[in-house]
Design an enzyme around this catalytic site. Structure first.
Site, PDB file in Angstrom:
ATOM      1  N   ARG A 104       0.850  -1.192   0.000  1.00 17.04           N
ATOM      2  CA  ARG A 104       0.000   0.000   0.000  1.00 17.04           C
ATOM      3  C   ARG A 104       0.884   1.239   0.000  1.00 17.04           C
ATOM      4  O   ARG A 104       1.734   1.380   0.875  1.00 17.04           O
ATOM      5  CB  ARG A 104      -0.867   0.038   1.265  1.00 17.04           C
ATOM      6  N   THR A 108      -1.345   7.381  -0.506  1.00 15.88           N
ATOM      7  CA  THR A 108      -2.652   7.221  -1.174  1.00 15.88           C
ATOM      8  C   THR A 108      -3.406   5.995  -0.663  1.00 15.88           C
ATOM      9  O   THR A 108      -4.608   5.873  -0.902  1.00 15.88           O
ATOM     10  CB  THR A 108      -2.455   7.030  -2.684  1.00 15.88           C
ATOM     11  N   ASP A 200       0.277  -3.502  12.291  1.00 14.83           N
ATOM     12  CA  ASP A 200       0.778  -3.813  10.949  1.00 14.83           C
ATOM     13  C   ASP A 200       1.166  -5.289  10.888  1.00 14.83           C
ATOM     14  O   ASP A 200       2.132  -5.723  11.510  1.00 14.83           O
ATOM     15  CB  ASP A 200       1.992  -2.929  10.632  1.00 14.83           C
TER      16      ASP A 200
HETATM   17  C1  PRP Z   1      -1.193  -4.968   4.533  1.00 15.46           C
HETATM   18  C2  PRP Z   1      -1.959  -6.273   4.619  1.00 15.46           C
HETATM   19  C3  PRP Z   1      -2.788  -6.226   3.363  1.00 15.46           C
HETATM   20  C4  PRP Z   1      -3.080  -4.765   3.212  1.00 15.46           C
HETATM   21  C5  PRP Z   1      -4.494  -4.505   3.617  1.00 15.46           C
HETATM   22  O1  PRP Z   1      -0.123  -5.076   3.680  1.00 15.46           O
HETATM   23  O2  PRP Z   1      -1.136  -7.392   4.713  1.00 15.46           O
HETATM   24  O3  PRP Z   1      -2.141  -6.735   2.227  1.00 15.46           O
HETATM   25  O4  PRP Z   1      -2.192  -4.061   4.084  1.00 15.46           O
HETATM   26  O5  PRP Z   1      -4.829  -3.183   3.412  1.00 15.46           O
HETATM   27  P1  PRP Z   1      -5.900  -2.695   2.352  1.00 15.46           P
HETATM   28  O6  PRP Z   1      -7.091  -3.574   2.506  1.00 15.46           O
HETATM   29  O7  PRP Z   1      -6.171  -1.281   2.737  1.00 15.46           O
HETATM   30  O8  PRP Z   1      -5.285  -2.797   0.985  1.00 15.46           O
HETATM   31  P2  PRP Z   1       0.914  -3.863   3.432  1.00 15.46           P
HETATM   32  O9  PRP Z   1       0.437  -3.009   2.296  1.00 15.46           O
HETATM   33  O10 PRP Z   1       1.175  -3.176   4.737  1.00 15.46           O
HETATM   34  O11 PRP Z   1       2.187  -4.588   2.879  1.00 15.46           O
HETATM   35  P3  PRP Z   1       3.163  -5.652   3.603  1.00 15.46           P
HETATM   36  O12 PRP Z   1       2.392  -6.959   3.723  1.00 15.46           O
HETATM   37  O13 PRP Z   1       4.277  -5.766   2.630  1.00 15.46           O
HETATM   38  O14 PRP Z   1       3.575  -5.119   4.939  1.00 15.46           O
HETATM   39  N1  URA Z   2      -2.617  -3.485   7.002  1.00 16.40           N
HETATM   40  C1  URA Z   2      -2.206  -3.924   8.219  1.00 16.40           C
HETATM   41  O1  URA Z   2      -1.187  -4.625   8.328  1.00 16.40           O
HETATM   42  N2  URA Z   2      -2.919  -3.573   9.300  1.00 16.40           N
HETATM   43  C2  URA Z   2      -4.028  -2.820   9.220  1.00 16.40           C
HETATM   44  O2  URA Z   2      -4.648  -2.543  10.254  1.00 16.40           O
HETATM   45  C3  URA Z   2      -4.434  -2.358   7.951  1.00 16.40           C
HETATM   46  C4  URA Z   2      -3.723  -2.710   6.872  1.00 16.40           C
END
Ligand code: PRP
Ligand code: URA
Length: 209
Positions: A104, A108, A200
């Site tokens: 993400r 944005t 997270d």
């Molecule tokens: C987190 C999580 C999802 C996403 C959910 O990943 O593991 O993939 O956020 O958020 P959304 O529904 O708003 O898209 P992140 O983007 O933090 O990446 P990562 O797994 O590499 O830490």
């Molecule tokens: N991604 C995460 O890892 N945690 C949240 O709460 C939302 C998005």
């Protein structure tokens, strides 16, 4: 319209409490996510088709049931989805594993795809996308788009914690998708984090913060 299944089994709910707890360290967090993924896999496979075969027991012959050879695939959304793969494979060891890399954008909150590799016979497989978190739904929607673009016909989405906003967003874009979750939380905060959530997921799994 796709359905939303909340797995309220006591073992899942118990383990989820410790997953949420900020005092749970990386090692235990990883183990708990793995265990909950296994328990959720047990629930999600309830409707797998069976066929009858005849076998010899030590005392007689018996007509009995086996799985009728469904071709399955697990697709973690990188990174955090990786934490659920082994747990699911414990119950579905013959499943193939694809990967979709998304992150993400912190400003944005839009998902950016940086990797995709799926099993070759995409059209014949039943896919389960796994990711611990469904927040805005952007990552899940992008992962579903990515699978559909490559020919996937059967897709389920499974996560530990979902925000109502994310569930709604998936069903706005992909109304037929069934969603399997361990908990439906209250809401998102201004930074797109799930409240109460678990923080997270990627950082807690991999110890990166
Ligand atoms: C987190 C999580 C999802 C996403 C959910 O990943 O593991 O993939 O956020 O958020 P959304 O529904 O708003 O898209 P992140 O983007 O933090 O990446 P990562 O797994 O590499 O830490
Ligand atoms: N991604 C995460 O890892 N945690 C949240 O709460 C939302 C998005």
């Amino acid at each position: 319209m796709g359905k939303v299944y909340v797995f309220d089994h006591p073992l899942i709910q118990h383990k989820l409490t410790y997953i949420r707890d900020k005092n749970t360290g990386t090692k235990e967090f990883r183990e708990l996510v793995d265990e909950v993924a296994t328990l959720m896999a047990f629930e999600i496979t309830r409707d797998l088709p069976l066929e009858e075969i005849e076998i010899d027991t030590p005392v007689t012959t018996a007509k009995t049931k086996v799985l009728s050879g469904k071709k399955m695939a697990i697709v973690p959304i990188l990174r955090a989805g990786i934490g659920m793969v082994d747990g699911v494979l414990k119950l579905i060891p013959a499943a193939k594993v694809g990967h979709i890399g998304l992150y993400r954008d912190p400003q944005t909150l839009k998902p950016i795809e940086y990797y995709a590799k799926l099993p070759a016979d995409v059209e014949e497989r039943d896919f389960i996308i796994v990711d611990p978190m469904l927040a805005t739904g952007g990552s899940a929607i992008e992962a579903i788009n990515s699978l559909k673009k490559r020919g996937a016909k059967s897709i389920k989405f499974m996560c530990l914690i979902a925000a109502p906003e994310g569930v709604q967003a998936i069903h706005d874009e992909h109304p037929e998708i069934d969603i399997y979750i361990a908990a439906l939380d209250e809401k998102l905060n201004d930074h797109g984090y799930i409240i109460p959530g678990l923080g997270d997921a990627g950082d807690r799994l991999f110890g990166t913060k």
